[in-house]
Design an enzyme around this catalytic site. Structure first.
Site, mmCIF file in Angstrom:
data_model
loop_
_atom_site.group_PDB
_atom_site.id
_atom_site.type_symbol
_atom_site.label_atom_id
_atom_site.label_comp_id
_atom_site.label_asym_id
_atom_site.label_seq_id
_atom_site.Cartn_x
_atom_site.Cartn_y
_atom_site.Cartn_z
ATOM 1 N N CYS A 161 -7.805 2.519 10.420
ATOM 2 C CA CYS A 161 -6.877 2.011 9.404
ATOM 3 C C CYS A 161 -5.475 2.601 9.482
ATOM 4 O O CYS A 161 -4.624 2.274 8.654
ATOM 5 C CB CYS A 161 -7.489 2.194 8.028
ATOM 6 S SG CYS A 161 -9.136 1.437 7.979
ATOM 7 N N HIS A 288 -1.832 4.874 0.640
ATOM 8 C CA HIS A 288 -2.947 4.242 1.347
ATOM 9 C C HIS A 288 -3.874 3.627 0.294
ATOM 10 O O HIS A 288 -4.273 2.489 0.424
ATOM 11 C CB HIS A 288 -3.649 5.275 2.222
ATOM 12 C CG HIS A 288 -4.699 4.697 3.110
ATOM 13 N ND1 HIS A 288 -4.453 3.654 3.965
ATOM 14 C CD2 HIS A 288 -6.018 5.007 3.268
ATOM 15 C CE1 HIS A 288 -5.567 3.351 4.618
ATOM 16 N NE2 HIS A 288 -6.526 4.142 4.211
ATOM 17 N N HIS A 322 -7.777 -4.244 1.533
ATOM 18 C CA HIS A 322 -7.543 -3.284 2.609
ATOM 19 C C HIS A 322 -7.603 -4.059 3.921
ATOM 20 O O HIS A 322 -8.670 -4.499 4.336
ATOM 21 C CB HIS A 322 -8.589 -2.176 2.562
ATOM 22 C CG HIS A 322 -8.316 -1.057 3.528
ATOM 23 N ND1 HIS A 322 -7.266 -1.090 4.426
ATOM 24 C CD2 HIS A 322 -8.937 0.132 3.729
ATOM 25 C CE1 HIS A 322 -7.273 0.031 5.137
ATOM 26 N NE2 HIS A 322 -8.277 0.786 4.737
#
Lengths: 393, 266
Positions: A161, A288, A322
């Protein structure tokens, strides 16, 4: 580092395709998340699916690259005049002087998952399955370089990620070293069974819409996205500047962040140092903020350690989901929109703030001058990247 | 010439018939015949017992060559940044996941999913050596070694600090093997420093070379078959030159269809 000009950019996520649509969705605090429809999976979760990916046809001559991930890449490239901006850069610098550095976690793996359902009596995959142009991690950069007719160095960064945050560093270093003059950077990740069932197996998927920074947050909602930026050695009218990048590792655990955010702190501090800025110079932090209990707790500690608790911040994953390997690129471009339009976007879906988290988390949009933004991206394997962006003024 | 200068301080190697850099040097110098024997992957001694049992082929391979390079360079890996480059990750893992996902009720193993990320080997290494230094994991299909070398050299230039480059590839099981037929495991690691010192093996200047152009091959037909067959083995012309201590000279590493990587050795 020497600031790097961002002369064009575009993105497509569940909240819209193109910068205008993205800005409008952020202004109206609209989420793109919905209960999962993709493949009619029997999973109790929400996803951020991009509209219209299935209907995309790849350009002539690139049919072998056909898979959901490259369709999403091509959909993204159509927005914001991005292809024209790349053509102008190609005319200016030459095709061999423009690199292509993109991030993805699963590339065209959905194509393989589907092919496994069509194995023949001997177990062989169907003849129409093309491993290299679809499943292979490099497929994305190969496809984009061919579609944009760029001949410079290119590769895919795949560090889960943090992937499409780290690609800005690839471009900055090679431009500074004089090997190239410009690069297309960004990332694309698309929905597939591996990530949906995989995060489900780790009990990291929320059965509800994801709620970053909420006391009752219980996991992430997976999204898909394409995000691209054209970065150049210099530009007469850039959209903004990359001022600094910091990269580190947790060296702690494969799928759980360091509880004190030690690696994250190192990445943030390096990004500030590279930008020649102090913590107080940052006006807004795009977190994040995945909405897993452990990420948000560790990130809150890390950010508070560097900035204190008063810097306004939010996670935009409540809107986009996400987007995994594309998240760094998506959030870099949301950070640029924040600067251009003086908009600090709210963190969506929050009902009751987690009282143990100390940062000044935005629950409503705030209009204020935004000169510099820090964007965080953290991934499996303990991979951390932080970017600092600045405006043109 | 725009070039990125790095100094090779340590080398790791593991592949069919090449059991370590130390033992393979005589073969690469042509003093001993090359005989292809299937690669045997050692258990990763650095990992804790539980992680060692879970480690798949790609992790074992990458950690083995990383260990050898770090030992030869005699450096503390806890402070070392890394670049891992590979055409693919853990093949057996990918197959197992796709197999279960093809069933009506998929039972995905959380460990398999965690280890399915392309940066699994990098993550394991940084956990094993307790390093918070930066790390990246790249893929450029058959050009992965060349991409890793460019990225590693540009990082050494930017940071002024040494770095470990690990290039490795492991085969897929069937049915994926038929679509991507890598014959065996092959890995190599280079410890690269920004300055020359007493341990320096060679000085490399890395630059880009537009293709099509001539690229370096191996004189030994079996070694060249290996070079052509596994992306990480495209490092072999460099490894042969380093084993022969045959400098100065120039190599061109086959990388991408439109771009190769030139190495000037001094």
């Amino acid at each position: 580092m020497k600031p790097l000009a961002i002369s064009a950019s575009t993105l497509a996520t569940a909240i819209g395709a193109g910068r205008e649509a993205t800005l409008a969705a952020l202004r109206s605090q609209r989420t793109g998340l919905a209960p999962v429809r993709f493949e009619q999976l029997p999973l109790s979760t929400w996803t951020g699916e991009v509209e219209g990916v299935d209907a995309i046809a790849l350009p002539n001559g690139l049919a072998e690259f056909d898979c959901r991930n490259n369709r999403l890449a091509w959909l993204g490239l159509q927005c914001d005049g991005f292809v024209d901006a790349v053509s102008a850069a190609r005319a200016r610098w030459g095709a061999g002087r423009i690199g292509v550095f993109l991030g993805t976690s699963t590339s065209g793996l959905l194509q393989t998952e589907r092919a496994y359902r069509r194995r023949d009596a001997n177990g062989a995959l169907p003849a129409d399955f093309h491993y290299g142009p679809t499943q292979n991690t490099y497929s994305l950069a190969d496809f984009v370089a061919r579609a944009l007719r760029l001949d410079g160095p290119g590769w895919v960064v795949s560090t889960a990620c943090s992937s499409s945050a780290k690609v800005f560093g690839n471009a900055a270093r090679l431009i500074d070293a004089g090997l190239i003059d410009a690069a297309v950077v960004g990332g694309v990740d698309s929905l597939c069974l591996t990530t949906l069932y995989g995060f489900n197996s780790l009990e990291l998927l929320s059965s509800d819409i994801c709620r970053p920074w909420d006391a009752a947050r219980n996991g992430l909602s997976i999204g898909e996205a394409a995000a691209f930026a054209l970065v150049e050695r210099d530009a007469s009218a850039p959209q903004g500047w990359l001022l600094g990048i910091g990269e580190s590792n947790d060296g702690h655990h494969m799928s759980t962040p360091h509880p004190e955010g030690a690696g994250a702190i190192a990445a943030i501090q390096q990004a500030l140092a590279e930008a020649g800025l102090a913590a107080g110079d940052i006006d807004y932090i795009n977190l994040h903020g995945t909405a897993t209990p452990s990420n948000d707790a560790a990130e809150d500690r890390a950010v508070a350690t560097v900035f204190g608790t008063t810097t306004p911040c939010s996670s935009t994953k409540g809107a986009t989901g996400h987007t995994l390997g594309a998240a760094g690129g998506v959030e870099a471009l949301i950070s640029m929109l924040a600067i251009e339009h003086g908009l600090m976007p709210a963190g969506l879906n929050l009902r009751k703030r987690d009282p143990s988290l100390r940062m000044s988390y935005l629950t409503d949009n705030r209009s204020a001058p935004v000169r510099r933004v820090l964007s965080n991206s953290f991934g499996f394997g303990g991979s951390n990247a932080s970017l600092v962006f600045g405006g043109v003024a | 010439m725009n070039g990125l200068r790095v100094f090779v301080q340590g080398i790791g190697l593991l592949g069919p018939g090449l059991v370590s850099w130390e033992s393979a040097r005589a073969i690469l110098r042509g003093e001993q015949a090359y005989v292809s024997v299937p690669t045997v992957l050692p258990p990763p001694a650095r990992l804790p017992a539980a992680e060692r049992r879970r480690a798949g082929a790609a992790v074992k391979l990458a950690l083995a060559v990383a260990d050898e390079a770090v030992a030869q360079a005699d450096v503390d890996p806890a402070t070392l940044a890394t670049v891992f480059t590979s055409s693919s990750g853990e093949g057996a893992n990918c197959h197992a996941l796709c197999e279960t996902l093809a069933s009506p009720t998929p039972m995905v193993s959380p460990t398999r999913f965690t280890n399915s990320v392309h940066n699994a080997a990098a993550g394991c290494w940084h956990i094993a050596v307790a390093s918070r230094a930066s790390s990246t994991s790249l893929c450029a299909f058959d050009g992965s070694f060349g991409a890793g070398l460019i990225e590693a050299a540009s990082l050494v230039r930017a940071s002024g600090a040494p770095l470990l480059l690990v290039a490795s590839d492991s085969p897929y099981p069937e049915p994926l093997h038929a679509t991507r037929p890598l014959p065996d495991h092959f890995g190599t690691a280079l410890h690269l420093a920004p300055q020359r010192d007493a341990r320096t093996i060679a000085e490399l200047t890395i630059s880009l070379r537009a293709a099509p152009c001539e690229f370096s091959t191996c004189d030994d037909p079996a070694l060249d078959a290996l070079r052509r067959g596994i992306p990480a083995a495209r490092a072999l012309p460099l490894l042969v030159t380093l084993a022969q201590a045959r400098a100065p000279g120039q190599l061109v590493i086959e990388a991408l269809p439109r771009l190769h990587v030139q190495i000037d050795l001094a």
